[in-house]
Design a protein around this motif. Structure first.
Motif, PDB file in Angstrom:
ATOM      1  N   GLY A 187       0.905  -6.336 -10.942  1.00 39.14           N
ATOM      2  CA  GLY A 187       1.632  -7.333 -10.159  1.00 39.14           C
ATOM      3  C   GLY A 187       1.447  -7.236  -8.661  1.00 39.14           C
ATOM      4  N   TYR A 188       0.541  -6.359  -8.212  1.00 37.59           N
ATOM      5  CA  TYR A 188       0.272  -6.310  -6.765  1.00 37.59           C
ATOM      6  C   TYR A 188      -0.671  -7.463  -6.437  1.00 37.59           C
ATOM      7  CZ  TYR A 188       2.304  -1.650  -6.903  1.00 37.59           C
ATOM      8  OH  TYR A 188       3.168  -0.585  -7.071  1.00 37.59           O
ATOM      9  N   SER A 189      -0.378  -8.156  -5.325  1.00 38.51           N
ATOM     10  CA  SER A 189      -1.215  -9.336  -5.028  1.00 38.51           C
ATOM     11  C   SER A 189      -1.902  -9.179  -3.682  1.00 38.51           C
ATOM     12  CB  SER A 189      -0.290 -10.569  -4.962  1.00 38.51           C
ATOM     13  OG  SER A 189       0.673 -10.323  -3.937  1.00 38.51           O
ATOM     14  N   GLY A 190      -2.930  -9.961  -3.478  1.00 38.58           N
ATOM     15  CA  GLY A 190      -3.582 -10.007  -2.173  1.00 38.58           C
ATOM     16  C   GLY A 190      -4.469  -8.822  -1.871  1.00 38.58           C
ATOM     17  N   ILE A 191      -4.835  -8.059  -2.878  1.00 38.87           N
ATOM     18  CA  ILE A 191      -5.733  -6.915  -2.631  1.00 38.87           C
ATOM     19  C   ILE A 191      -7.139  -7.333  -3.043  1.00 38.87           C
ATOM     20  CG2 ILE A 191      -6.298  -4.534  -3.284  1.00 38.87           C
ATOM     21  CD1 ILE A 191      -3.297  -4.020  -3.454  1.00 38.87           C
ATOM     22  N   ILE A 241       0.852  -1.205   0.000  1.00 38.27           N
ATOM     23  CA  ILE A 241       0.000   0.000   0.000  1.00 38.27           C
ATOM     24  C   ILE A 241       0.887   1.255   0.000  1.00 38.27           C
ATOM     25  CG2 ILE A 241      -1.757   1.279   1.272  1.00 38.27           C
ATOM     26  CD1 ILE A 241      -2.729  -1.353  -0.092  1.00 38.27           C
ATOM     27  N   GLN A 242       2.008   1.186   0.681  1.00 41.00           N
ATOM     28  CA  GLN A 242       2.977   2.306   0.660  1.00 41.00           C
ATOM     29  C   GLN A 242       3.442   2.546  -0.773  1.00 41.00           C
ATOM     30  OE1 GLN A 242       4.562   3.970   3.381  1.00 41.00           O
ATOM     31  NE2 GLN A 242       5.819   5.189   1.985  1.00 41.00           N
ATOM     32  N   ASP A 243       3.778   1.455  -1.453  1.00 42.02           N
ATOM     33  CA  ASP A 243       4.281   1.539  -2.829  1.00 42.02           C
ATOM     34  C   ASP A 243       3.189   2.086  -3.762  1.00 42.02           C
ATOM     35  OD1 ASP A 243       6.635   0.730  -4.451  1.00 42.02           O
ATOM     36  OD2 ASP A 243       5.083  -0.382  -5.564  1.00 42.02           O
ATOM     37  N   ILE A 244       1.965   1.587  -3.576  1.00 42.11           N
ATOM     38  CA  ILE A 244       0.825   2.023  -4.403  1.00 42.11           C
ATOM     39  C   ILE A 244       0.538   3.509  -4.151  1.00 42.11           C
ATOM     40  CG2 ILE A 244      -1.689   1.795  -4.627  1.00 42.11           C
ATOM     41  CD1 ILE A 244      -1.206  -1.265  -4.042  1.00 42.11           C
ATOM     42  N   LYS A 289      -8.510  -1.580  -8.776  1.00 40.78           N
ATOM     43  CA  LYS A 289      -8.308  -2.979  -8.390  1.00 40.78           C
ATOM     44  C   LYS A 289      -7.782  -3.796  -9.571  1.00 40.78           C
ATOM     45  CE  LYS A 289     -10.605  -6.870  -6.284  1.00 40.78           C
ATOM     46  NZ  LYS A 289     -11.871  -7.626  -6.374  1.00 40.78           N
ATOM     47  N   ARG A 290      -8.426  -3.578 -10.732  1.00 47.08           N
ATOM     48  CA  ARG A 290      -8.020  -4.324 -11.936  1.00 47.08           C
ATOM     49  C   ARG A 290      -6.568  -3.962 -12.306  1.00 47.08           C
ATOM     50  NH1 ARG A 290     -12.370  -3.095 -14.927  1.00 47.08           N
ATOM     51  NH2 ARG A 290     -11.262  -1.244 -15.640  1.00 47.08           N
ATOM     52  N   ASN A 291      -6.253  -2.684 -12.304  1.00 44.69           N
ATOM     53  CA  ASN A 291      -4.901  -2.251 -12.718  1.00 44.69           C
ATOM     54  C   ASN A 291      -3.835  -2.694 -11.729  1.00 44.69           C
ATOM     55  OD1 ASN A 291      -5.735  -1.031 -15.107  1.00 44.69           O
ATOM     56  ND2 ASN A 291      -6.363   0.811 -14.009  1.00 44.69           N
ATOM     57  N   LEU A 292      -4.164  -2.692 -10.450  1.00 48.00           N
ATOM     58  CA  LEU A 292      -3.174  -3.121  -9.465  1.00 48.00           C
ATOM     59  C   LEU A 292      -2.786  -4.585  -9.702  1.00 48.00           C
ATOM     60  CD1 LEU A 292      -4.379  -1.444  -6.135  1.00 48.00           C
ATOM     61  CD2 LEU A 292      -2.514  -0.746  -7.671  1.00 48.00           C
TER      62      LEU A 292
END
Lengths: 80, 80
Positions: B29-33, A57-60, B22-25
């Protein structure tokens, strides 16, 4: 876990939306409103551990949600 | 006094911005969201008495800031 990211304009940066709301409210006859500020909140629900969640979340917040030239952000853990 | 108005989508209404984040994250490559929600906050500073301030902000929230078909709002007194 739930994490909230609050994004707002830096103190010396004009908030265009807030300015136009303030101007329009006085034109519409609302009185005694000295200042308007706007914030954006993003609330994330994650299913990974706290450390990875906060790091992501920090990175985002830093790289996607915020423009560091005009905005600042605050991250807050809401619940496990 | 300072009054905060928090505006969010009604529970059964899709939040387009949240969906696209959410889709773009996940594409980035962000996971677990698992979920993303967005809120908008307006913070008003007034120089009139509390009763008039709250009545005006209630009116502004209902008639200007919020679309009652898809959004709900919450008013919170922040400081005198």
């Amino acid at each position: 876990m739930k994490i909230r990211v609050e994004i707002k304009y830096l103190p010396n940066v004009e908030d265009p939306e807030a300015l136009s709301i303030k101007r329009n409210l006085s034109m519409l006859g609302y009185s005694g409103i000295d200042d308007v500020k706007t914030y954006k909140i993003y609330e994330f629900t994650t299913s990974i551990n706290e450390e990875d969640s906060m790091r992501q979340i920090q990175d985002i917040s830093e790289n996607i949600l915020t423009n560091p030239v005009i905005q600042e952000y605050k991250i807050e853990k809401i619940s496990d």
